[in-house]
Structure formats: structure tokens, C-alpha cells
Design a protein around this motif. Structure first.
Motif, PDB file in Angstrom:
ATOM      1  N   ALA A 118     -42.849 -24.636  14.851  1.00 46.42           N
ATOM      2  CA  ALA A 118     -42.980 -23.324  14.217  1.00 46.42           C
ATOM      3  C   ALA A 118     -41.662 -22.561  14.162  1.00 46.42           C
ATOM      4  O   ALA A 118     -41.571 -21.532  13.477  1.00 46.42           O
ATOM      5  CB  ALA A 118     -44.017 -22.488  14.967  1.00 46.42           C
ATOM      6  N   ILE A 172     -43.996 -14.517  12.941  1.00 47.06           N
ATOM      7  CA  ILE A 172     -44.896 -15.361  13.722  1.00 47.06           C
ATOM      8  C   ILE A 172     -46.108 -14.500  14.052  1.00 47.06           C
ATOM      9  O   ILE A 172     -46.000 -13.488  14.748  1.00 47.06           O
ATOM     10  CB  ILE A 172     -44.239 -15.884  15.012  1.00 47.06           C
ATOM     11  CG1 ILE A 172     -43.258 -17.000  14.679  1.00 47.06           C
ATOM     12  CG2 ILE A 172     -45.283 -16.420  15.986  1.00 47.06           C
ATOM     13  CD1 ILE A 172     -43.901 -18.280  14.165  1.00 47.06           C
ATOM     14  N   VAL A 193     -48.304 -22.784  10.666  1.00 44.48           N
ATOM     15  CA  VAL A 193     -48.067 -23.344  12.004  1.00 44.48           C
ATOM     16  C   VAL A 193     -49.086 -24.445  12.291  1.00 44.48           C
ATOM     17  O   VAL A 193     -48.748 -25.519  12.801  1.00 44.48           O
ATOM     18  CB  VAL A 193     -48.125 -22.238  13.076  1.00 44.48           C
ATOM     19  CG1 VAL A 193     -48.082 -22.839  14.478  1.00 44.48           C
ATOM     20  CG2 VAL A 193     -46.978 -21.249  12.888  1.00 44.48           C
TER      21      VAL A 193
END
Length: 335
Positions: free
Chosen positions: A200, A210, A218
Motif C-alpha cells: 500500500a 490511506i 489496498v
């Protein structure tokens, strides 16, 4: 035992600072502006229990340090810088006779799984370390590490497998400095699990995100990676075992005053270094996929995109999630 931290950035600086706080003998190795700041002002390390400045010996390379028989070399550079570092340090003489490559333990405290193989060509005594340590290189001479109550968990063992008295002694020194260091015979199994998590990194680096917006990307990158490792017959620690071993040892408390920083790949782009570790993270999955006949369009695209950002010095986080998703979808459709 003296710890020589080769690459005193986010992880290396955090480990070196915590060791120094525990009274351990530490030498920092850094370059450029970071080296100059460490020499002039010391290492400023901020953790949830405060900020401390450590005035430690600092050198800019092996020529500036006389190696001792009790030295432990902790390799904390990015994997793309490993070969140069290993070549520079392995041939250095050790006081009393012999070279570092012949005599000294070298610990690969890095993401990815390639540095251990590179090191074993040059060093007889190589140790793998799986680094779970949230840290940020803030500016030259300044590092923050937000994990609590422990700063990091560092699974350690011989490479390719096994344990010994040296690993136990290294771990004992680390654990005096708020760093959990379980000695395990299968450290690479932990590092392959970390590799899956690090897939990721490229997503965060190019999009700056994120969170819920990137969860599906991811998931796709990680699922593809797990399929490849399974096809290659490579063992890795599963989520349940990871959660059991880590427990609440390393958590991030926003009230601690330490800001949660971006990951290592984002930090590389933000500093404009011109390189990024994607070849040894997403690229490792692409390599294994080609060796074992598994298509890897997601990780191929992430590797290529992250490398383009680094090469062209594009700003970290300057691609939208939608744009990255479109690139990956196109690559998947083309297969």
C-alpha cells in the motif's frame, strides 16, 4: 556491544535515539544535510514521552569510523541503496584483524526481502529484522516516532533462518530502549507479511491517501500479493498471528503530541530524492509473479507509477485516487 546505525533516518534515528536513551553505545551514519545537522545540533527525537536531543557520534561513511570487534551494523537505508552501502562497509577493516564482512553481524532493518540476499553475498553473519515502527523523518536532524507504549516491534533472527546468541544479545540491547525485539527462527516469514502490508505504500505515496477511499485498491494489491506468495510456496504470518503478537504494544495516541506521519515511500517523494523503494515492494510481487506464472497487473501498475513519480520528482499525493484506479483497471482489463 556498539550499534552502528547505517542510515539514521526515520527508522534508524528512532532506533539509535532509543538505544542512546537506554545507555547503549551508538554511532549514527548519515549523509548531506542530515549528517551536518546531527553533527551540529544532535539528534532530536520526539516520542509520546517527550522530546530529547542526543549528542551521538556521527559519521558520513565507513572511512570515518574505526570498526571494533564488538560492533553490530544495523542497515537502515532503503533497499535501492543497499548495494552501495554493503559494498562500502563489507571490506572495511576491523581493529585486531579481518574485515566487517568476515567478522561483524549485519542486521537488515528494512522493508522488503531483497537486502538479506544482497548482504549474504558480502557478509557471513546476516540477520533479518521485520520492522514495525511508525516513524517520520521531519527535517535534517529531527525524527519523530509515535508508537506507544513501545516505539517499535522488531522481529529478529538469522538469515535465512535460525537464531543464535548474537541475535539474543542484539535483542537484549534493543529491548532496553523501549523496542520489543522477539528473537524468532523464521524472521523472513514476518518480513513477507510486512511486504504484503507495504504494497500500500505506493498508493499512499502517489495519492496521499490511506483510508476508506483507498481501501479497495489496498485490498486488490494485497490479495494479488498473497496469491503470488502462495503460488511461490513462500510462508508468511497471517493477520491473526500478527494481531496476537502485537496486541496493544504499539498504538498511536493522537493526544501524545506526536503527529502521525506519512509512510516511507511518501517521505521519499516529498523529499524529492529521485528514488523510491517500489521496485522492492510491489516489484517483488511482480518478479515472483513472472517467475511463477501469476499475472500482477495491480502491483505492476503501482510499481511503474511510483517510479515515474520519483524519477520526474512529481509531488507526493498529486494523483487522485480515481486516476490511479483507472490506471489499474486499464492494466487489469488488458491482461
Amino acid at each position: 556491544m556498539r550499534y552502528v546505525i547505517i542510515g539514521a533516518g526515520a527508522v534508524g534515528g528512532s532506533v539509535g535515539g532509543r538505544l542512546a536513551e537506554a545507555g547503549q553505545d551508538v554511532v549514527l551514519v548519515a549523509r548531506g544535510a542530515h549528517h551536518a545537522a546531527l553533527r551540529e545540533h544532535g539528534l532530536r527525537l520526539t516520542t509520546p514521552d517527550g522530546t530529547r536531543v542526543h549528542r551521538l557520534p556521527v559519521v558520513d561513511g565507513p572511512e570515518a569510523l574505526e570498526l571494533r570487534p564488538d560492533d553490530v551494523l544495523l542497515l537502515c537505508v532503503k533497499t535501492q541503496d543497499s548495494t552501495a552501502a554493503l559494498d562500502a562497509w563489507s571490506a572495511r577493516p576491523v581493529a585486531g584483524g579481518g574485515t566487517a564482512g568476515e567478522l561483524l553481524p549485519l542486521v537488515c532493518a528494512q522493508n522488503g526481502v531483497e537486502s538479506e540476499r544482497l548482504a549474504l553475498r558480502r557478509f557471513r553473519h546476516v540477520y533479518a529484522m521485520c520492522v514495525w515502527l511508525p516513524a517520520t523523518y521531519v527535517e535534517p536532524g529531527v525524527v519523530s516516532a509515535g508508537g506507544a507504549p513501545y516505539t517499535g516491534m522488531l522481529h529478529l533472527g538469522r538469515y535465512p533462518s535460525g537464531t543464535d546468541a548474537t541475535a539474543t544479545a542484539i535483542a537484549a540491547g534493543l529491548e532496553k530502549g523501549r523496542l520489543l525485539a522477539p528473537v524468532v527462527p523464521d524472521a523472513m516469514r514476518w518480513k513477507y507479511a510486512k511486504l504484503l502490508a507495504n504494497l500500500a505504500n505506493a498508493i499512499e505515496a502517489v495519492t496521499g491517501v490511506i483510508g476508506e477511499e483507498t481501501w479497495e485498491l489496498v485490498r486488490r494489491a494485497t490479495a494479488e500479493g498473497a496469491t503470488v506468495l502462495d503460488a511461490a510456496g513462500i510462508a508468511y504470518v497471517g493477520p491473526e498471528e500478527q494481531a496476537e503478537k502485537r496486541g496493544d504494544h504499539i498504538t498511536f495516541d493522537p493526544a501524545s503530541g506526536v503527529e502521525r506521519g506519512h509512510g516511507s515511500s511518501w517521505q521519499s517523494l516529498s523529499r524529492g530524492t529521485g528514488t523510491i523503494e517500489a521496485d522492492y515492494l510491489n516489484g517483488e510481487i511482480a518478479l515472483l509473479g513472472r517467475l511463477h506464472g501469476v499475472a500482477t497487473p495491480v502491483n505492476d501498475t503501482l510499481r511503474r507509477t511510483a517510479n515515474t513519480f520519483a524519477r520526474e520528482r512529481r509531488a507526493a499525493g498529486s494523483m487522485s485516487v480515481a486516476e490511479l484506479t483507472a490506471l489499474i483497471d486499464a492494466a487489469t482489463t488488458d491482461r
